[in-house]
Design a protein around this motif. Structure first.
Motif, mmCIF file in Angstrom:
data_model
loop_
_atom_site.group_PDB
_atom_site.id
_atom_site.type_symbol
_atom_site.label_atom_id
_atom_site.label_comp_id
_atom_site.label_asym_id
_atom_site.label_seq_id
_atom_site.Cartn_x
_atom_site.Cartn_y
_atom_site.Cartn_z
ATOM 1 N N ILE A 474 0.843 -1.205 0.000
ATOM 2 C CA ILE A 474 0.000 0.000 0.000
ATOM 3 C C ILE A 474 0.875 1.251 0.000
ATOM 4 O O ILE A 474 0.622 2.214 -0.729
ATOM 5 C CB ILE A 474 -0.951 -0.012 1.221
ATOM 6 N N LEU A 479 -2.375 4.476 -4.853
ATOM 7 C CA LEU A 479 -3.715 3.907 -4.944
ATOM 8 C C LEU A 479 -4.788 4.989 -5.025
ATOM 9 O O LEU A 479 -4.654 6.050 -4.410
ATOM 10 C CB LEU A 479 -4.001 3.031 -3.724
ATOM 11 N N GLU A 482 -7.305 6.669 -1.318
ATOM 12 C CA GLU A 482 -6.402 6.246 -0.251
ATOM 13 C C GLU A 482 -7.064 6.289 1.123
ATOM 14 O O GLU A 482 -6.784 5.448 1.978
ATOM 15 C CB GLU A 482 -5.137 7.109 -0.253
ATOM 16 N N THR A 484 -10.085 5.580 1.902
ATOM 17 C CA THR A 484 -10.874 4.357 2.055
ATOM 18 C C THR A 484 -9.967 3.167 2.376
ATOM 19 O O THR A 484 -10.277 2.327 3.231
ATOM 20 C CB THR A 484 -11.664 4.059 0.760
ATOM 21 N N VAL A 485 -8.821 3.110 1.681
ATOM 22 C CA VAL A 485 -7.875 2.008 1.880
ATOM 23 C C VAL A 485 -7.329 2.024 3.300
ATOM 24 O O VAL A 485 -7.313 0.994 3.988
ATOM 25 C CB VAL A 485 -6.721 2.075 0.863
ATOM 26 N N TYR A 486 -6.888 3.196 3.763
ATOM 27 C CA TYR A 486 -6.306 3.276 5.103
ATOM 28 C C TYR A 486 -7.341 3.045 6.195
ATOM 29 O O TYR A 486 -7.032 2.538 7.273
ATOM 30 C CB TYR A 486 -5.593 4.616 5.297
ATOM 31 N N HIS A 553 -13.079 -5.303 -0.811
ATOM 32 C CA HIS A 553 -12.098 -4.297 -1.231
ATOM 33 C C HIS A 553 -11.521 -4.655 -2.600
ATOM 34 O O HIS A 553 -11.389 -3.804 -3.482
ATOM 35 C CB HIS A 553 -10.991 -4.221 -0.178
ATOM 36 N N PHE A 557 -11.804 -2.502 -6.182
ATOM 37 C CA PHE A 557 -10.591 -1.905 -6.738
ATOM 38 C C PHE A 557 -10.112 -2.541 -8.040
ATOM 39 O O PHE A 557 -9.235 -1.990 -8.695
ATOM 40 C CB PHE A 557 -9.465 -1.961 -5.702
ATOM 41 N N TYR A 566 -0.643 -4.505 -7.030
ATOM 42 C CA TYR A 566 -1.303 -4.382 -5.733
ATOM 43 C C TYR A 566 -2.414 -5.422 -5.592
ATOM 44 O O TYR A 566 -2.546 -6.073 -4.547
ATOM 45 C CB TYR A 566 -1.887 -2.984 -5.558
ATOM 46 N N LEU A 570 -2.956 -8.388 -2.819
ATOM 47 C CA LEU A 570 -4.225 -8.503 -2.092
ATOM 48 C C LEU A 570 -4.828 -9.898 -2.263
ATOM 49 O O LEU A 570 -5.295 -10.515 -1.291
ATOM 50 C CB LEU A 570 -5.200 -7.434 -2.598
#
Length: 721
Positions: A474, A479, A482, A484-486, A553, A557, A566, A570
């Motif tokens: 990550i 990305l 970001e 949302t990802v974190y 997720h 994505f 990435y 995942l």
């Protein structure tokens, strides 16, 4: 039924986690037993050795390459040391550059085999331990990996100079592996193979055993010294000497004395194969009449490693060797392979991948060879020039190469001073072999292994490392969304901490139940019942709190643009979680299945890596894909296979990436290979092309490799201008 020593060793290797020192005199079948263990084991296993040649012979890799260890000595503390001579624990952790794929391999490793352990120093074994413990987040010896170390300490010893030893002696009682810190705190056994397959003369066997143990028996010396005689008349006999210069001089002198035509046999080297690991000379100069030795076993038994003969026919197309037993053998080139270990990301099985090959005649000039290089060989007849023995075990190695006393010829008498044995080795053997390994001890070790396996199911350190690798990806990827990802990262981390804490609590409870079971067989029901409830709980938590959010997720994505690498990471993480679920559903204890009912959670195939997409390729994307795969530590052949492209196409991609400064040539071509090719470019005349150059190079080279060198040379010229 009473088991043989070899069968006992196999049982410990296959069905316990006890660390094993497998030893025995020369010719007792240690290598054969290792092959049987490797063929039988279901454990994820890697074979390593201290030198390149030993690693190739063991069909493994070197210790330093597997664990990315520095060539300096290792200090098992954080004490300040000279950084150009030693590396301490703290510096090792900060300087080791271990790629993600290798980290995954070390996380999944269950058994580590170290061949030629007599040459492995104590500090090197501690460096392996420090690496495994750090990566696997474990305080167990070797991070919980079982070690099988093989060799004979009475033979060749580790190499250490006096300056290094002065520092190391502050930390180690001796330089031998058994005085490493980790071996002293590990659960270990020593198993000695005693049946001799190389010799059958009891008198000779007893003499060898006495010399191996440093017993200076006058009667033995008297019998041996009857073999002192002039041996100039003997044919097809090899001379063993203690010094390389002496053997080289003998071979050169004898070759020069032959008046027949000289032929140069050039090896073919492909892919990655370090010169230090070449099993035989890259260029062999040979003549009709040359005395040669086979340095490999023939699969159909035509010759064996150490068989001596004379070249009787020599031409550009044919090479025949006639041996003393009358066999006239047509010799053909054979291939040695250089491998690397990888991990199958779907199944977590350890795989071997061929990354290079060395093809040459399995011969070397054999009027003489050093004692050091004779280790592992067997001769029917041998001339021993061993008046200058200078190292522990050297005399024993030399004498034990010969099948019989009748085939032994001494150039000078053996003296008591030639029998050099380190008393530390003798004491260690006496101490270890005094411990009798009973069937009760084996049964207990097997039961303890079952206890370890069930207890480890509730330890989540391995999955924690996989989550950390996801975190790193990550950080390295630009990305979309970001925030949302974190937010997801924080949620997964929170749930995983809860899961880990609960796992530790249950692990503690289970330990108590297992301890009670040692005294009361009725406790087995409680262990099975509690474990069944734990499987139900942890599979639900893993599925609902970890797997489902990660899969959601991924679905969101996978249409977000250029983040293929990435998404691969995942997908791998989700796969790791499902493999953990699978472990729970397959879990057994004392042959009882913990969860006999149908699985509650079944994996749905969400990711199809083979599915072809029809999206239009962005300009330059093909090079980016190749670069991504290269950065995942894939070889050129792997990249070509993954992309369904020709190797030559991938090689052309590398030329472009070199030109654009996206990679360095060291990533795709070894320094040895570069240095080997560069001189030919210096002879390239103006107006000549690579097509003109290639036929003049006397070994196999691709146009792609030539273009890489040409690209680097052009860039250097541009820099000068």
């Amino acid at each position: 039924m009473k088991l043989t020593t070899s069968q006992i060793a196999e049982e410990y290797a296959l069905h316990t986690r006890t660390n094993i020192f497998l030893t025995g005199r020369a010719g007792t079948g240690k290598t054969t037993l290792l092959k049987e263990i490797l063929a039988e084991t279901k454990k994820r296993t890697v074979v390593v050795a201290p030198t390149g040649v030993a690693a190739i012979n063991a069909n493994g890799v070197t210790i330093h390459s597997m664990f990315q260890l520095p060539t300096t000595g290792f200090i098992p503390t954080d004490d300040m040391v000279e950084p150009d001579q030693f590396t301490n624990r703290k510096r090792l952790a900060s300087t080791q550059k271990i790629r993600k794929e290798r980290i995954q391999l070390l996380l999944e490793l269950e058994m580590l085999v170290i061949d030629e352990i007599s040459m492995v120093r104590a500090d090197l074994l501690d460096a392996i331990d420090a690496t495994l413990c750090r990566i696997r987040k474990s305080s167990e010896p070797f991070g919980g990996v079982q070690l099988i170390v093989i060799g004979d300490l009475f033979q060749l010893s580790p190499v250490v100079n006096q300056n290094s030893f002065r520092t190391l002696s502050n930390y180690y009682q001796s330089i031998y592996f058994f005085d490493s810190w980790v071996w002293k705190r590990a659960t270990t056994i020593t198993i000695e193979l005693t049946k001799i397959y190389r010799q059958d003369d009891e008198v000779f066997i007893n003499i060898l055993n006495n010399i191996r143990q440093g017993n200076r028996v006058e009667e033995d010396l008297a019998i041996l010294n009857r073999r002192v005689q002039n041996v100039e008349e003997h044919k097809n006999i090899i001379t063993l000497s203690t010094h390389n210069a002496k053997t080289l001089a003998i071979n050169n002198k004898q070759l020069a004395a032959l008046t027949t035509e000289a032929y140069k046999l050039e090896a073919e080297v492909n892919g990655r194969f370090s010169e230090s690991a070449y099993p035989v000379d890259e260029l062999i100069t040979i003549k009709k009449g040359s005395q040669v030795m086979f340095i490999r076993n023939h699969p159909d038994g035509l010759y064996f490693n150490g068989k001596i003969g004379q070249v009787t026919t020599m031409s550009d197309d044919h090479l025949y060797v006639t041996c003393e037993d009358g066999a006239n053998i047509k010799v053909e080139k054979v291939e040695w392979k250089n491998i690397k270990y990888t991990i199958d990301k779907k199944t977590k099985k350890v795989l071997k991948e061929d990354i290079g090959s060395f093809t040459q005649y399995p011969l070397k000039l054999a009027w003489a060879v050093t004692v050091h290089k004779s280790q592992g060989l067997t001769f029917d007849q041998v001339i021993l020039d061993i008046a200058d023995t200078f190292a522990s075990g050297q005399l024993y190695v030399a004498l034990s190469r010969c099948r019989s006393m009748e085939g032994l010829y001494l150039t000078s008498p053996v003296r008591k001073e030639n029998i050099i044995i380190d008393n530390k080795i003798k004491s260690y053997y006496n101490e270890q072999l005094a411990v009798e390994l009973s069937m009760d001890h084996l049964a207990k070790a097997k039961a303890e292994y079952e206890d370890i396996i069930i207890l480890e199911q509730w330890n989540f350190n391995k999955l924690l490392t996989y989550i950390e690798l996801w975190h790193e990806e990550i950080e390295e990827t630009n990305l979309p969304e970001e925030d949302t990802v974190y937010s997801l990262v924080q949620e997964i981390d929170k749930e995983f901490k809860i899961l880990s804490a609960t796992g530790r609590k249950f692990q503690s409870q289970l330990k108590s139940l297992i301890a009670a079971y040692q005294e009361d067989d009725q406790q087995l029901h409680n262990i099975i019942e509690r474990s069944k409830k734990a499987v139900d709980y942890f599979t639900k938590q893993l599925h609902d709190q970890i797997i489902k959010p990660l899969e959601k997720h991924h679905s969101a994505f996978k249409v977000k643009g250029k983040i293929k690498r990435y998404l691969n990471v995942l997908e791998s993480l989700v796969n790791d979680m499902w493999l953990k679920m699978n472990d729970y559903y397959l879990l057994e204890y004392r042959t009882i299945k913990i969860h006999p009912e149908e699985r509650v959670y079944k994996r749905v195939k969400l990711f199809d890596p083979d599915k072809k997409t029809s999206t239009k390729r962005v300009k330059g994307e093909t090079y980016s894909i190749t670069l991504d795969l290269l950065n995942e530590d894939k070889s050129i052949s792997e990249i070509a296979k993954a992309r369904s492209l020709a190797v030559s196409t991938i090689e052309s991609h590398m030329s472009r990436l070199l030109r654009d400064d996206k990679i360095s040539i060291d990533q795709i071509m070894g320094i040895d290979r570069q240095e080997k090719l560069l001189p030919y470019f210096k002879k390239l005349k103006e107006g000549e092309t690579l097509g003109d150059l290639r036929p003049r190079i006397p070994f196999d080279v691709s146009f792609g490799e030539l273009r890489w060198i040409q690209t680097i040379l052009k860039k250097e010229e541009e820099t000068k201008e």
